[in-house]
Design a protein around this motif. Structure first.
Motif, mmCIF file in Angstrom:
data_model
loop_
_atom_site.group_PDB
_atom_site.id
_atom_site.type_symbol
_atom_site.label_atom_id
_atom_site.label_comp_id
_atom_site.label_asym_id
_atom_site.label_seq_id
_atom_site.Cartn_x
_atom_site.Cartn_y
_atom_site.Cartn_z
ATOM 1 N N CYS A 168 29.616 4.729 40.655
ATOM 2 C CA CYS A 168 30.953 4.171 40.419
ATOM 3 C C CYS A 168 31.307 4.261 38.935
ATOM 4 O O CYS A 168 32.398 4.714 38.578
ATOM 5 C CB CYS A 168 30.979 2.735 40.917
ATOM 6 S SG CYS A 168 32.472 1.824 40.517
ATOM 7 N N ARG A 169 30.381 3.841 38.070
ATOM 8 C CA ARG A 169 30.692 3.798 36.633
ATOM 9 C C ARG A 169 31.009 5.185 36.085
ATOM 10 O O ARG A 169 32.005 5.398 35.396
ATOM 11 C CB ARG A 169 29.503 3.188 35.867
ATOM 12 C CG ARG A 169 29.739 3.037 34.377
ATOM 13 C CD ARG A 169 28.496 2.556 33.643
ATOM 14 N NE ARG A 169 27.437 3.544 33.637
ATOM 15 C CZ ARG A 169 26.254 3.384 34.238
ATOM 16 N NH1 ARG A 169 25.989 2.275 34.905
ATOM 17 N NH2 ARG A 169 25.343 4.346 34.210
ATOM 18 N N VAL A 170 30.152 6.165 36.419
ATOM 19 C CA VAL A 170 30.320 7.516 35.860
ATOM 20 C C VAL A 170 31.149 8.391 36.799
ATOM 21 O O VAL A 170 32.045 9.108 36.364
ATOM 22 C CB VAL A 170 28.932 8.162 35.599
ATOM 23 C CG1 VAL A 170 29.090 9.556 35.024
ATOM 24 C CG2 VAL A 170 28.100 7.289 34.677
ATOM 25 N N GLY A 171 30.817 8.296 38.103
ATOM 26 C CA GLY A 171 31.465 9.189 39.073
ATOM 27 C C GLY A 171 32.975 9.043 39.087
ATOM 28 O O GLY A 171 33.708 10.044 39.080
ATOM 29 N N ASN A 172 33.449 7.804 39.104
ATOM 30 C CA ASN A 172 34.907 7.623 39.171
ATOM 31 C C ASN A 172 35.592 8.086 37.889
ATOM 32 O O ASN A 172 36.732 8.565 37.928
ATOM 33 C CB ASN A 172 35.238 6.162 39.487
ATOM 34 C CG ASN A 172 35.096 5.874 40.966
ATOM 35 O OD1 ASN A 172 35.540 6.661 41.802
ATOM 36 N ND2 ASN A 172 34.451 4.773 41.309
ATOM 37 N N LEU B 4 39.432 21.283 43.029
ATOM 38 C CA LEU B 4 39.757 20.614 44.287
ATOM 39 C C LEU B 4 38.495 20.408 45.122
ATOM 40 O O LEU B 4 38.304 19.362 45.753
ATOM 41 C CB LEU B 4 40.794 21.408 45.079
ATOM 42 C CG LEU B 4 42.120 21.683 44.355
ATOM 43 C CD1 LEU B 4 43.129 22.306 45.311
ATOM 44 C CD2 LEU B 4 42.704 20.402 43.776
ATOM 45 N N LEU B 5 37.625 21.403 45.107
ATOM 46 C CA LEU B 5 36.343 21.258 45.824
ATOM 47 C C LEU B 5 35.499 20.171 45.173
ATOM 48 O O LEU B 5 34.892 19.338 45.851
ATOM 49 C CB LEU B 5 35.563 22.591 45.786
ATOM 50 C CG LEU B 5 36.107 23.693 46.672
ATOM 51 C CD1 LEU B 5 35.361 24.999 46.420
ATOM 52 C CD2 LEU B 5 35.998 23.287 48.147
ATOM 53 N N ASP B 6 35.475 20.191 43.834
ATOM 54 C CA ASP B 6 34.684 19.172 43.110
ATOM 55 C C ASP B 6 35.213 17.772 43.413
ATOM 56 O O ASP B 6 34.440 16.830 43.580
ATOM 57 C CB ASP B 6 34.741 19.417 41.596
ATOM 58 C CG ASP B 6 33.970 20.684 41.204
ATOM 59 O OD1 ASP B 6 33.210 21.186 42.049
ATOM 60 O OD2 ASP B 6 34.162 21.154 40.058
ATOM 61 N N LEU B 7 36.544 17.654 43.472
ATOM 62 C CA LEU B 7 37.146 16.342 43.769
ATOM 63 C C LEU B 7 36.625 15.807 45.099
ATOM 64 O O LEU B 7 36.211 14.653 45.204
ATOM 65 C CB LEU B 7 38.666 16.479 43.908
ATOM 66 C CG LEU B 7 39.574 16.236 42.717
ATOM 67 C CD1 LEU B 7 41.026 16.303 43.172
ATOM 68 C CD2 LEU B 7 39.302 14.899 42.049
ATOM 69 N N GLU B 8 36.631 16.694 46.093
ATOM 70 C CA GLU B 8 36.236 16.250 47.432
ATOM 71 C C GLU B 8 34.741 15.900 47.466
ATOM 72 O O GLU B 8 34.357 14.841 47.970
ATOM 73 C CB GLU B 8 36.551 17.342 48.450
ATOM 74 C CG GLU B 8 36.273 16.876 49.852
ATOM 75 C CD GLU B 8 36.776 17.836 50.920
ATOM 76 O OE1 GLU B 8 37.455 18.827 50.577
ATOM 77 O OE2 GLU B 8 36.470 17.573 52.092
ATOM 78 N N ASN B 9 33.920 16.783 46.913
ATOM 79 C CA ASN B 9 32.467 16.543 46.970
ATOM 80 C C ASN B 9 32.078 15.287 46.196
ATOM 81 O O ASN B 9 31.297 14.465 46.657
ATOM 82 C CB ASN B 9 31.704 17.750 46.414
ATOM 83 C CG ASN B 9 31.821 18.931 47.358
ATOM 84 O OD1 ASN B 9 32.018 18.727 48.552
ATOM 85 N ND2 ASN B 9 31.723 20.140 46.827
ATOM 86 N N LEU B 10 32.644 15.151 45.010
ATOM 87 C CA LEU B 10 32.300 13.988 44.185
ATOM 88 C C LEU B 10 32.797 12.695 44.853
ATOM 89 O O LEU B 10 32.090 11.678 44.861
ATOM 90 C CB LEU B 10 32.928 14.147 42.792
ATOM 91 C CG LEU B 10 32.582 13.092 41.745
ATOM 92 C CD1 LEU B 10 31.079 12.888 41.612
ATOM 93 C CD2 LEU B 10 33.172 13.482 40.383
ATOM 94 N N SER B 11 33.989 12.747 45.440
ATOM 95 C CA SER B 11 34.524 11.558 46.130
ATOM 96 C C SER B 11 33.576 11.116 47.233
ATOM 97 O O SER B 11 33.272 9.923 47.381
ATOM 98 C CB SER B 11 35.894 11.863 46.753
ATOM 99 O OG SER B 11 36.836 12.070 45.759
ATOM 100 N N PRO C 274 37.319 6.167 45.955
ATOM 101 C CA PRO C 274 37.852 7.532 46.160
ATOM 102 C C PRO C 274 38.802 7.664 47.344
ATOM 103 O O PRO C 274 39.327 8.755 47.575
ATOM 104 C CB PRO C 274 36.580 8.368 46.422
ATOM 105 C CG PRO C 274 35.429 7.520 46.047
ATOM 106 C CD PRO C 274 35.871 6.111 46.250
ATOM 107 N N ASN C 275 39.036 6.597 48.101
ATOM 108 C CA ASN C 275 39.896 6.707 49.301
ATOM 109 C C ASN C 275 41.265 7.337 49.025
ATOM 110 O O ASN C 275 41.693 8.214 49.767
ATOM 111 C CB ASN C 275 40.108 5.327 49.947
ATOM 112 C CG ASN C 275 38.931 4.924 50.803
ATOM 113 O OD1 ASN C 275 38.038 5.731 51.052
ATOM 114 N ND2 ASN C 275 38.915 3.684 51.247
#
Ligand code: SF4
Length: 511
Positions: A442-446, A466-473, A489-490
């Motif tokens: 949460c701290r770093v990922g978001n 866009l792919l990174d957004l989905e995978n990281l979410s 990430p919802n």
């Protein structure tokens, strides 16, 4: 805005010589924020909107003295102008069913006599004198009531688990740390009918075997705090709270604890740490709070709206409540309707009402005849639901299947001019700011998610982003410690799902 109107009405009533026949009473919120300040004339049930202190003279003279309605102040659609006289006939209220909000706007929240005159504390009395704790829990279980704070956990099962936990000390906690931007249903209930929540907490204390209750309320709610403190002292004086309630030997006292406005303190474990005087940080849920909660003793925690449903359930029976709503989501839900909608306000609808009914029939549609684009439910951790799903009946399961959530009940309507990538970024900025920083996803990922979104909205993103957004979410959602991180990430995932073309339109093709 309302206090000068009250003064002005009192003055005009006196001038008209009606002070022995007509009284002016302060009330809580009617829910119809877009039309306030509001005056309701009883017993006629006539509803004047957007009133100012200057209107008092005309209302008193025309309505009270001459018996004519002051037409220019009435909120009536042209077609209804002649026939509508009751609040329940107005399109904003027609499809609503006020159970949690019942009595809000209909009595003076600063007078315990008003609450008692409206059957107040009769349900506590019924529990203490006619029902065993197990029978109270049976009714709550039968009702199918699920927690209205977001998680939707069955309330009766939580009460039963707390009752079954063996301990000399147990607590009841009321979560009034309403942190979703735009959500104000809990504040409105506390300001409009504080005794209802106190009564419900005492019923809960009796059912689970607790003698102390804490209301954790954000310090930014000064009026709710003032009215709660007044209500507690009034109830104690009348023997409705404190020692030997109603002479039954049952003791239950309630204290307020103030939150400093951290969103994460709405999370159950963080809230309890904060009440204990520690830093409000979530912890691993090794045990349920019904076994080890506040100070590691069994604790039954519900939010304000959940408690507000308890007195009506005791009054009418669990089956009555179960018959309202859908199979797995009984009863009603209060939503704070905001954004691009004509009738901004608080609405309480039976579960199973469609989004379309809320937006168009209750909400009055989109201003300036713009096109509906999406509705975000569940606050900053919720998801965006597009027009194709407007016919969806609202309940816990359906919202979750659509990639959104009930949350505490924020409902933000978006129109054709809103950019969905900007919306996702806006809400992620909020959750990044409110992350407590305890766990890395949460701290770093978001923060990384937000960086990618910023790059995209600045026109510097590419398809890989866009792919990174989905995978990281997805990684953040599955590995974060608490609900804040899991749901942050919802908005990104739901907008990627339903509005991928808008993301594509922002990115640069690097091929
Ligand atoms: Fe804190 Fe976020 Fe981890 Fe929750 S998910 S514990 S808010 S860092």
């Amino acid at each position: 805005n309302s206090l000068p109107i009250i003064d002005s009405l009192k003055k005009e009533i006196k001038n008209a010589g009606l002070e022995d026949f007509v009284s002016v009473s302060l009330t809580g919120c009617f829910g119809f924020c877009a039309q306030g300040p509001i005056i309701r004339v009883c017993p006629d049930d006539i509803f004047y909107i957007k009133v100012s202190a200057d209107d008092a003279k005309e209302i008193v003279q025309e309505h009270l003295v001459n018996g004519n309605l002051v037409d220019r102040l009435l909120f009536l659609e042209a077609s209804e102008r002649k026939k509508v006289s009751k609040l329940e006939d107005m399109s904003f209220y027609k499809q609503q069913m006020r159970i949690a909000l019942h009595k809000c706007g209909y009595m003076n929240p600063e007078k315990v006599e008003d609450y008692i005159a409206n059957n107040g504390y009769a349900n506590l009395s019924k529990c203490l004198t006619e029902l065993s704790p197990e029978e109270v829990i049976k009714e709550v279980k039968l009702s199918g009531l699920r927690g209205r704070g977001g998680a939707g956990f069955p309330t009766g099962i939580k009460w039963e688990a707390t009752r079954n936990s063996k301990s000399n000390q147990k607590y009841v906690v009321c979560n009034a740390d309403e942190g979703d931007p735009g959500a104000f249903m809990d504040r409105s209930i506390l300001e409009g009918c504080p005794h209802k929540v106190l009564e419900a907490m005492a019923i809960c204390g009796y059912a689970v075997g607790a003698d102390i209750g804490y209301i954790y309320i954000r310090a930014e709610y000064p009026l709710a705090i003032e009215r709660l403190n007044l209500a507690i002292s009034q109830a104690e004086k009348l023997g409705l709270l404190g020692e030997n309630i109603l002479g039954t030997g049952f003791n239950f006292k309630i204290e307020l604890k103030y939150g400093a406005g951290a969103f994460v303190c709405g999370e159950g474990t963080a809230l309890m740490r904060s009440i204990e005087g520690n830093r409000g940080e979530p912890r691993m849920k090794t045990y349920s709070s019904t076994k080890k909660g506040l100070w590691d003793v069994p604790t039954c925690s519900n939010n304000v709206e959940t408690f507000a449903n308890i007195p009506p359930i005791i009054e009418n029976g669990g089956q009555w409540y179960r018959n309202i709503g859908t199979e797995n989501s009984s009863g009603t839900k209060v939503f704070a309707l905001g954004g691009k909608i004509n009738n901004v306000g608080l609405v309480e609808i039976p579960m199973g009402t469609t989004l379309k009914d809320i937006v168009y029939n209750i909400g009055g549609g989109i201003p300036d005849n713009k096109k509906f684009k999406a509705v975000l439910t569940g606050g900053p951790s919720g998801g965006c639901i597009p027009v194709d799903h407007l016919d969806t009946p609202i309940d816990f399961d359906n919202l979750s299947h659509l990639g959104s959530m009930m949350g505490s009940g924020g409902m933000l309507v978006l129109d054709e001019t809103d950019c969905m990538v900007d919306i996702a970024k806006f809400f992620l900025e909020f959750t990044v700011e409110e992350s407590c920083g305890k766990c890395t996803p949460c701290r770093v990922g978001n923060k990384r998610l937000l960086e990618i979104l910023t790059k995209i909205t600045d026109g510097k993103g590419c398809e890989q982003d866009l792919l990174d957004l989905e995978n990281l979410s997805k990684t953040i959602a599955t590995t974060s410690l608490c609900g804040l991180g899991k749901s942050a990430p919802n908005p990104v995932l739901s907008t990627l799902n339903y509005f991928y073309d808008e993301y594509k339109a922002h990115v640069v093709d690097k091929k």
